[in-house]
Scaffold this active site. Sequence first.
Site, PDB file in Angstrom:
ATOM      1  N   ASP A 103       0.829  -1.214   0.000  1.00 50.71           N
ATOM      2  CA  ASP A 103       0.000   0.000   0.000  1.00 50.71           C
ATOM      3  C   ASP A 103       0.859   1.257   0.000  1.00 50.71           C
ATOM      4  O   ASP A 103       1.952   1.271   0.568  1.00 50.71           O
ATOM      5  CB  ASP A 103      -0.928  -0.016   1.232  1.00 50.71           C
ATOM      6  CG  ASP A 103      -2.085   0.956   1.090  1.00 50.71           C
ATOM      7  OD1 ASP A 103      -2.345   1.425  -0.036  1.00 50.71           O
ATOM      8  OD2 ASP A 103      -2.737   1.252   2.111  1.00 50.71           O
ATOM      9  N   GLY A 104       0.345   2.296  -0.631  1.00 56.59           N
ATOM     10  CA  GLY A 104       1.007   3.600  -0.617  1.00 56.59           C
ATOM     11  C   GLY A 104       1.532   4.059  -1.969  1.00 56.59           C
ATOM     12  O   GLY A 104       2.216   5.083  -2.054  1.00 56.59           O
ATOM     13  N   ASN A 105       1.198   3.345  -3.010  1.00 59.20           N
ATOM     14  CA  ASN A 105       1.680   3.720  -4.351  1.00 59.20           C
ATOM     15  C   ASN A 105       1.181   5.103  -4.773  1.00 59.20           C
ATOM     16  O   ASN A 105       1.931   5.910  -5.324  1.00 59.20           O
ATOM     17  CB  ASN A 105       1.194   2.709  -5.401  1.00 59.20           C
ATOM     18  CG  ASN A 105       1.753   1.326  -5.169  1.00 59.20           C
ATOM     19  OD1 ASN A 105       2.640   1.145  -4.354  1.00 59.20           O
ATOM     20  ND2 ASN A 105       1.225   0.349  -5.891  1.00 59.20           N
TER      21      ASN A 105
ATOM     22  N   ARG B  84      -0.896   8.779 -10.232  1.00 65.04           N
ATOM     23  CA  ARG B  84      -0.950   7.617  -9.336  1.00 65.04           C
ATOM     24  C   ARG B  84      -0.373   6.365  -9.996  1.00 65.04           C
ATOM     25  O   ARG B  84       0.264   5.532  -9.347  1.00 65.04           O
ATOM     26  CB  ARG B  84      -2.398   7.344  -8.924  1.00 65.04           C
ATOM     27  CG  ARG B  84      -3.007   8.385  -7.993  1.00 65.04           C
ATOM     28  CD  ARG B  84      -4.465   8.022  -7.672  1.00 65.04           C
ATOM     29  NE  ARG B  84      -4.559   6.666  -7.131  1.00 65.04           N
ATOM     30  CZ  ARG B  84      -4.341   6.365  -5.855  1.00 65.04           C
ATOM     31  NH1 ARG B  84      -4.060   7.302  -4.980  1.00 65.04           N
ATOM     32  NH2 ARG B  84      -4.437   5.119  -5.448  1.00 65.04           N
TER      33      ARG B  84
ATOM     34  N   THR C  59     -11.190  -6.822  -4.152  1.00 64.91           N
ATOM     35  CA  THR C  59     -12.549  -6.763  -4.728  1.00 64.91           C
ATOM     36  C   THR C  59     -13.126  -5.355  -4.579  1.00 64.91           C
ATOM     37  O   THR C  59     -14.077  -5.006  -5.275  1.00 64.91           O
ATOM     38  CB  THR C  59     -13.497  -7.780  -4.044  1.00 64.91           C
ATOM     39  OG1 THR C  59     -13.360  -7.661  -2.623  1.00 64.91           O
ATOM     40  CG2 THR C  59     -13.172  -9.208  -4.450  1.00 64.91           C
ATOM     41  N   GLU C  60     -12.545  -4.547  -3.694  1.00 65.95           N
ATOM     42  CA  GLU C  60     -13.008  -3.168  -3.508  1.00 65.95           C
ATOM     43  C   GLU C  60     -12.307  -2.188  -4.461  1.00 65.95           C
ATOM     44  O   GLU C  60     -12.778  -1.070  -4.661  1.00 65.95           O
ATOM     45  CB  GLU C  60     -12.774  -2.705  -2.062  1.00 65.95           C
ATOM     46  CG  GLU C  60     -13.722  -3.339  -1.047  1.00 65.95           C
ATOM     47  CD  GLU C  60     -13.492  -4.825  -0.858  1.00 65.95           C
ATOM     48  OE1 GLU C  60     -12.316  -5.253  -0.806  1.00 65.95           O
ATOM     49  OE2 GLU C  60     -14.486  -5.588  -0.780  1.00 65.95           O
ATOM     50  N   ASN C  61     -11.187  -2.619  -5.024  1.00 65.06           N
ATOM     51  CA  ASN C  61     -10.434  -1.691  -5.883  1.00 65.06           C
ATOM     52  C   ASN C  61     -11.146  -1.350  -7.197  1.00 65.06           C
ATOM     53  O   ASN C  61     -10.764  -0.419  -7.900  1.00 65.06           O
ATOM     54  CB  ASN C  61      -9.021  -2.231  -6.165  1.00 65.06           C
ATOM     55  CG  ASN C  61      -8.078  -2.130  -4.975  1.00 65.06           C
ATOM     56  OD1 ASN C  61      -7.202  -2.974  -4.781  1.00 65.06           O
ATOM     57  ND2 ASN C  61      -8.236  -1.091  -4.154  1.00 65.06           N
ATOM     58  N   TRP C  62     -12.221  -2.087  -7.509  1.00 63.37           N
ATOM     59  CA  TRP C  62     -13.039  -1.729  -8.692  1.00 63.37           C
ATOM     60  C   TRP C  62     -13.687  -0.370  -8.501  1.00 63.37           C
ATOM     61  O   TRP C  62     -14.172   0.231  -9.460  1.00 63.37           O
ATOM     62  CB  TRP C  62     -14.117  -2.785  -8.944  1.00 63.37           C
ATOM     63  CG  TRP C  62     -13.583  -4.140  -9.260  1.00 63.37           C
ATOM     64  CD1 TRP C  62     -13.579  -5.225  -8.433  1.00 63.37           C
ATOM     65  CD2 TRP C  62     -12.970  -4.581 -10.491  1.00 63.37           C
ATOM     66  NE1 TRP C  62     -12.989  -6.310  -9.066  1.00 63.37           N
ATOM     67  CE2 TRP C  62     -12.614  -5.932 -10.325  1.00 63.37           C
ATOM     68  CE3 TRP C  62     -12.671  -3.948 -11.708  1.00 63.37           C
ATOM     69  CZ2 TRP C  62     -11.990  -6.667 -11.339  1.00 63.37           C
ATOM     70  CZ3 TRP C  62     -12.054  -4.680 -12.708  1.00 63.37           C
ATOM     71  CH2 TRP C  62     -11.721  -6.035 -12.509  1.00 63.37           C
TER      72      TRP C  62
ATOM     73  N   SER D  28      -8.271  -4.362   5.377  1.00 60.35           N
ATOM     74  CA  SER D  28      -8.840  -4.143   4.033  1.00 60.35           C
ATOM     75  C   SER D  28      -9.248  -5.446   3.325  1.00 60.35           C
ATOM     76  O   SER D  28      -8.963  -5.634   2.141  1.00 60.35           O
ATOM     77  CB  SER D  28      -7.874  -3.327   3.168  1.00 60.35           C
ATOM     78  OG  SER D  28      -7.621  -2.064   3.750  1.00 60.35           O
TER      79      SER D  28
ATOM     80  N   GLU E  33       0.662 -12.686  13.087  1.00 58.07           N
ATOM     81  CA  GLU E  33       1.287 -11.515  13.711  1.00 58.07           C
ATOM     82  C   GLU E  33       1.243 -10.375  12.693  1.00 58.07           C
ATOM     83  O   GLU E  33       1.601 -10.561  11.530  1.00 58.07           O
ATOM     84  CB  GLU E  33       2.744 -11.819  14.083  1.00 58.07           C
ATOM     85  CG  GLU E  33       2.896 -12.856  15.172  1.00 58.07           C
ATOM     86  CD  GLU E  33       2.250 -12.432  16.493  1.00 58.07           C
ATOM     87  OE1 GLU E  33       2.244 -11.216  16.795  1.00 58.07           O
ATOM     88  OE2 GLU E  33       1.757 -13.319  17.214  1.00 58.07           O
TER      89      GLU E  33
END
Length: 243
Positions: free
Chosen positions: A24-26, A37, A70-73, A197, A208
């Site tokens: 994450d963080g791109n 982006r 599945t949420e990145n759509w 997420s 962990e």
Amino acid sequence: MGVAPVPEDLDVTRVPVHVACVMDGNGRWANQRHLARTAGHAAGEEALLDVVNGALAIGVRWLTMYAFSTENWRRPPDEVRYLMGFNESLLMRRRDELNDKGVRIRFAGRRDWRVPRRVLRRMDESIELTEHNTTMTLTMAFNYGGRAEIVDAVKALVAEGVRADKVDERAIRRHLYFPDMPDPDLMIRTSGEYRISNFLLWEMAYSELVFSNVLWPDVRRSDLYEAVLEFQRRNRRYGGITK
Ligand code: IPE
Ligand code: IPE
Ligand code: MG
């Protein structure tokens, strides 16, 4: 900048068997540089390969990388289109070197109509090319959602006609995307976000969790080593007590 050596205090006999990673963080990395982006996603490729090589260097057997949820759509169509094409071309560029290193490539997620057929074809080719490799299994979580995976498992159970009193944790596990995959021992999330997420919900019940502020494109194998050192300082109790 050379390749970071394995830290001397890293105990190579206690390396996590399965490491899962939320890359994450791109977008923020690109924003900081006044770039689009998508430039951040492109820069993430180097990070991914360096982490894979670091994992190989310390003997991690299973590595699972969250590439598209599945949420990145929900993202703008241009970014989604870019990510589909990027993942396809990344496979084309990298599968031979991964294959040479003994990496078995797999994909966890839904193969639904939104994933372009071209991308599915590259995925299938990469799976086939590397299926007999045994050094490490690299699972790309692509169009992956933890809830979707559990729903799919329950669907398969119901379709099999399994009786209610036969439904237990083992039965559900048998119907996850990869029943042979051990649960992650260590989950790393970058970019200073403290959430799951929808990643590997079932499998991470006792993982962990290590969070880092580094943005994904800046991540290198040394960050993996840091996380493994942190993992080795933890005390895993699984609900019990330490002897
Ligand atoms: C992770 O980086 C890559 C994907 C989710 C595909 P982001 O694109 O989420 O980057 P941020 O979180 O916006 O910085
Ligand atoms: C999680 O990152 C998904 C991937 C890294 C592929 P997101 O950037 O999509 O997660 P949220 O939206 O911040 O929770
Ligand atoms: Mg993000």
